[in-house]
Design a protein around this motif. Structure first.
Motif, PDB file in Angstrom:
ATOM      1  N   GLN A   1     -36.331  -2.389 -20.173  1.00 22.72           N
ATOM      2  CA  GLN A   1     -36.093  -3.638 -21.169  1.00 22.72           C
ATOM      3  C   GLN A   1     -34.740  -3.030 -22.049  1.00 22.72           C
ATOM      4  OE1 GLN A   1     -39.590  -4.681 -23.239  1.00 22.72           O
ATOM      5  NE2 GLN A   1     -40.723  -5.249 -21.493  1.00 22.72           N
TER       6      GLN A   1
ATOM      7  N   VAL B   1     -31.936  -3.481 -24.774  1.00 24.62           N
ATOM      8  CA  VAL B   1     -31.487  -4.336 -25.939  1.00 24.62           C
ATOM      9  C   VAL B   1     -30.310  -3.524 -26.388  1.00 24.62           C
ATOM     10  CG1 VAL B   1     -33.951  -5.237 -26.192  1.00 24.62           C
ATOM     11  CG2 VAL B   1     -32.942  -3.320 -27.434  1.00 24.62           C
TER      12      VAL B   1
ATOM     13  N   LYS C   1     -30.366  -8.832 -24.720  1.00 27.89           N
ATOM     14  CA  LYS C   1     -31.746  -8.398 -23.909  1.00 27.89           C
ATOM     15  C   LYS C   1     -31.775  -8.804 -22.627  1.00 27.89           C
ATOM     16  CE  LYS C   1     -36.717  -8.830 -24.546  1.00 27.89           C
ATOM     17  NZ  LYS C   1     -37.075  -9.259 -23.031  1.00 27.89           N
ATOM     18  N   GLN C   2     -32.160  -7.592 -22.014  1.00 24.95           N
ATOM     19  CA  GLN C   2     -32.416  -7.945 -20.610  1.00 24.95           C
ATOM     20  C   GLN C   2     -33.185  -6.818 -19.796  1.00 24.95           C
ATOM     21  OE1 GLN C   2     -28.495  -7.690 -18.245  1.00 24.95           O
ATOM     22  NE2 GLN C   2     -29.593  -6.393 -16.495  1.00 24.95           N
ATOM     23  N   THR C   3     -34.059  -7.469 -18.810  1.00 21.39           N
ATOM     24  CA  THR C   3     -35.121  -6.872 -18.120  1.00 21.39           C
ATOM     25  C   THR C   3     -34.701  -6.597 -16.607  1.00 21.39           C
ATOM     26  OG1 THR C   3     -36.760  -7.724 -19.641  1.00 21.39           O
ATOM     27  CG2 THR C   3     -37.646  -6.679 -17.475  1.00 21.39           C
TER      28      THR C   3
ATOM     29  N   VAL D   1     -31.382  -8.243 -32.601  1.00 25.74           N
ATOM     30  CA  VAL D   1     -30.990  -7.977 -31.183  1.00 25.74           C
ATOM     31  C   VAL D   1     -29.670  -8.940 -30.844  1.00 25.74           C
ATOM     32  CG1 VAL D   1     -31.615  -7.832 -28.848  1.00 25.74           C
ATOM     33  CG2 VAL D   1     -33.074  -6.842 -30.633  1.00 25.74           C
TER      34      VAL D   1
END
Length: 310
Positions: A20, A22, A39-41, A36
């Motif tokens: 995850q 951020v 954000k990327q998973t 934030v």
């Protein structure tokens, strides 16, 4: 789990994680919050990053790791699509898959919160993953339980493979002088970055890698390039310039994959270091460790002028 099977040139041990990632303008002070900005998973973990990148570069690669039953199928499919040998990726009851929360500030400094998952307790699981390692030319040990990895190194040693140790950020926390000495006694190569190098040197009781009689130490130094030590003899390599720098997550892992790709394609150690830096230069151009893996042709095109300087 299964992928296309062939004898591996490279086998990678370590974490398969969910990343995850951020971004913030600056890290918050204690007991405060900040917004934030991104954000990327994504799929991550040291072993997954190295192995998937190497496989995408054409290196026959196996990965040995423990994950939880919650490991998403989309990431399993992503790994398999790279051509990875995955018959020693084991799903374990009672554990969630390891997870890394990576926080980047405006200057791409990082702070990481890491949940170990099952690979951090591999000895307790009691399964020795040996088949692919015994068939490989190179075996790379990333993050994970040190005692388990060292035991596997000792089991693999008679097979004649070249063994590399790469504890990454865990060198500061769960390694110590005894564990590092045990690992170096049964290995041939060590990878670290300039921050991890401080703990390595402290455990070794030295201020200089030039004083360490060990076959191969490769220390990356961010924008300052990297230093290679062969039996204590140093060589410096400048950075390969990226078109832009967005996110440093996984750059070190792709560097390692690039090195093994160079070796697989018959290059010298020095040429392979240049290739390693070139692969990393692509990784930093997008967010995530595996979102901008180049083709081998792209690597060679960008590396050409740097190789010419050797």
């Amino acid at each position: 789990m299964a992928g296309r099977y062939m004898n591996p040139f490279l086998t990678v041990y370590g974490h398969i994680s969910l990343d995850q990632i951020v971004s913030v303008d600056e890290f918050p002070r204690m007991n405060t919050s900040v917004d934030v900005t991104n954000k990327q998973t994504s799929l991550g973990g040291t072993a997954a990053n190295v192995a998937v990148t190497a496989a995408r570069l054409g290196v026959p690669t196996a990965i040995c790791a423990f994950v939880g039953n919650d490991f998403p199928k989309k990431y399993e499919d992503l790994m398999a699509s790279s051509g990875l040998i995955m018959d020693e990726v084991v799903k374990v009851d009672g554990y969630d898959t390891s997870t890394a929360i990576v926080i980047n500030d405006h200057d791409l400094n990082q702070k990481v919160l890491f949940f170990q998952g099952p690979h951090g307790y591999a000895s307790k699981i009691g399964i020795d993953l040996l088949k692919n390692g015994k068939q490989s030319k190179f075996v790379h040990f990333c993050t994970g339980e040190p005692e388990y990895h060292i035991r596997i190194m000792k089991e693999l040693r008679p097979s004649g493979c070249v063994i590399a140790i790469d504890p990454a950020q865990e060198i500061h926390r769960i390694w110590n002088e005894r564990l590092l000495a045990d690992a170096m006694a049964v290995s041939d190569m060590m990878f670290c970055n300039r921050f991890e190098a401080e703990s390595v040197k402290r455990y070794l009781g030295t201020d200089l890698f030039e004083q360490v009689r060990y076959p191969f130490i490769l220390c990356t130094k961010g924008s300052e390039g990297c230093d290679l030590y062969l039996d204590g003899e140093p060589m410096h390599f400048p950075i390969v310039e990226a078109e832009k720098v967005i996110d440093a997550t996984g750059a070190g892992d792709s560097f390692r994959a690039g090195f093994y790709a160079g070796q697989y394609h018959g290059m010298s150690i020095e040429e392979s270091v240049v290739v390693a830096s070139t692969v990393a230069s692509f990784t930093v151009e997008k967010t995530g460790a595996l979102t901008n893996t180049p083709t081998w042709d792209q690597v060679m095109e960008r590396a050409d002028r740097y190789l010419a300087r050797l």
